[in-house]
Design a protein around this motif. Structure first.
Motif, PDB file in Angstrom:
ATOM      1  N   LEU A  51     -17.700  19.974   9.390  1.00  0.00           N
ATOM      2  CA  LEU A  51     -16.354  19.486   9.691  1.00  0.00           C
ATOM      3  C   LEU A  51     -15.734  18.848   8.459  1.00  0.00           C
ATOM      4  CD1 LEU A  51     -16.969  17.813  13.140  1.00  0.00           C
ATOM      5  CD2 LEU A  51     -15.490  19.758  12.709  1.00  0.00           C
ATOM      6  N   ASP A  52     -14.472  19.098   8.268  1.00  0.00           N
ATOM      7  CA  ASP A  52     -13.702  18.476   7.195  1.00  0.00           C
ATOM      8  C   ASP A  52     -13.035  17.234   7.789  1.00  0.00           C
ATOM      9  OD1 ASP A  52     -11.923  17.704   5.248  1.00  0.00           O
ATOM     10  OD2 ASP A  52     -10.944  19.645   5.063  1.00  0.00           O
ATOM     11  N   ASP A  53     -13.430  16.055   7.313  1.00  0.00           N
ATOM     12  CA  ASP A  53     -12.880  14.813   7.864  1.00  0.00           C
ATOM     13  C   ASP A  53     -11.361  14.765   7.786  1.00  0.00           C
ATOM     14  OD1 ASP A  53     -15.373  13.869   8.575  1.00  0.00           O
ATOM     15  OD2 ASP A  53     -15.592  12.574   6.823  1.00  0.00           O
ATOM     16  N   ALA A  54     -10.778  15.343   6.747  1.00  0.00           N
ATOM     17  CA  ALA A  54      -9.320  15.347   6.608  1.00  0.00           C
ATOM     18  C   ALA A  54      -8.677  16.164   7.726  1.00  0.00           C
ATOM     19  CB  ALA A  54      -8.913  15.899   5.242  1.00  0.00           C
ATOM     20  N   GLN A  55      -9.298  17.277   8.114  1.00  0.00           N
ATOM     21  CA  GLN A  55      -8.753  18.094   9.207  1.00  0.00           C
ATOM     22  C   GLN A  55      -8.896  17.362  10.540  1.00  0.00           C
ATOM     23  OE1 GLN A  55     -10.954  21.797   8.676  1.00  0.00           O
ATOM     24  NE2 GLN A  55      -9.037  22.805   8.118  1.00  0.00           N
TER      25      GLN A  55
END
Length: 72
Positions: A51-55
């Motif tokens: 998972l991309d924390d920004a997304q």
């Protein structure tokens, strides 16, 4: 490689809040399960890809709430 991460989210107060966040996060690529809990202020996201924390933060913002942290 699948992963499960729990985030702290502010602003959730009811089932509608949980559903709004779950809907936004479920739309992210690779997300397989979302469990939002207004009582604890947490959202647990399972994903088949990293998972991309920004997304995740953007999806929570889109739902109208604020991601304030990533739990260990």
């Amino acid at each position: 490689m699948s992963s499960t991460i729990t985030y702290t989210v502010t602003g959730m107060t009811c089932g509608h809040c949980e559903n709004a966040i779950s809907e936004e996060l479920s739309a992210l690529a690779g997300v397989t399960e979302v469990a939002a809990d207004a009582k604890t202020g947490t959202v647990t996201v399972s994903s088949s890809a990293p998972l991309d924390d920004a997304q995740v933060r953007a999806a929570v913002d889109e739902a109208g709430y604020e991601l304030v942290g990533r739990n260990a």
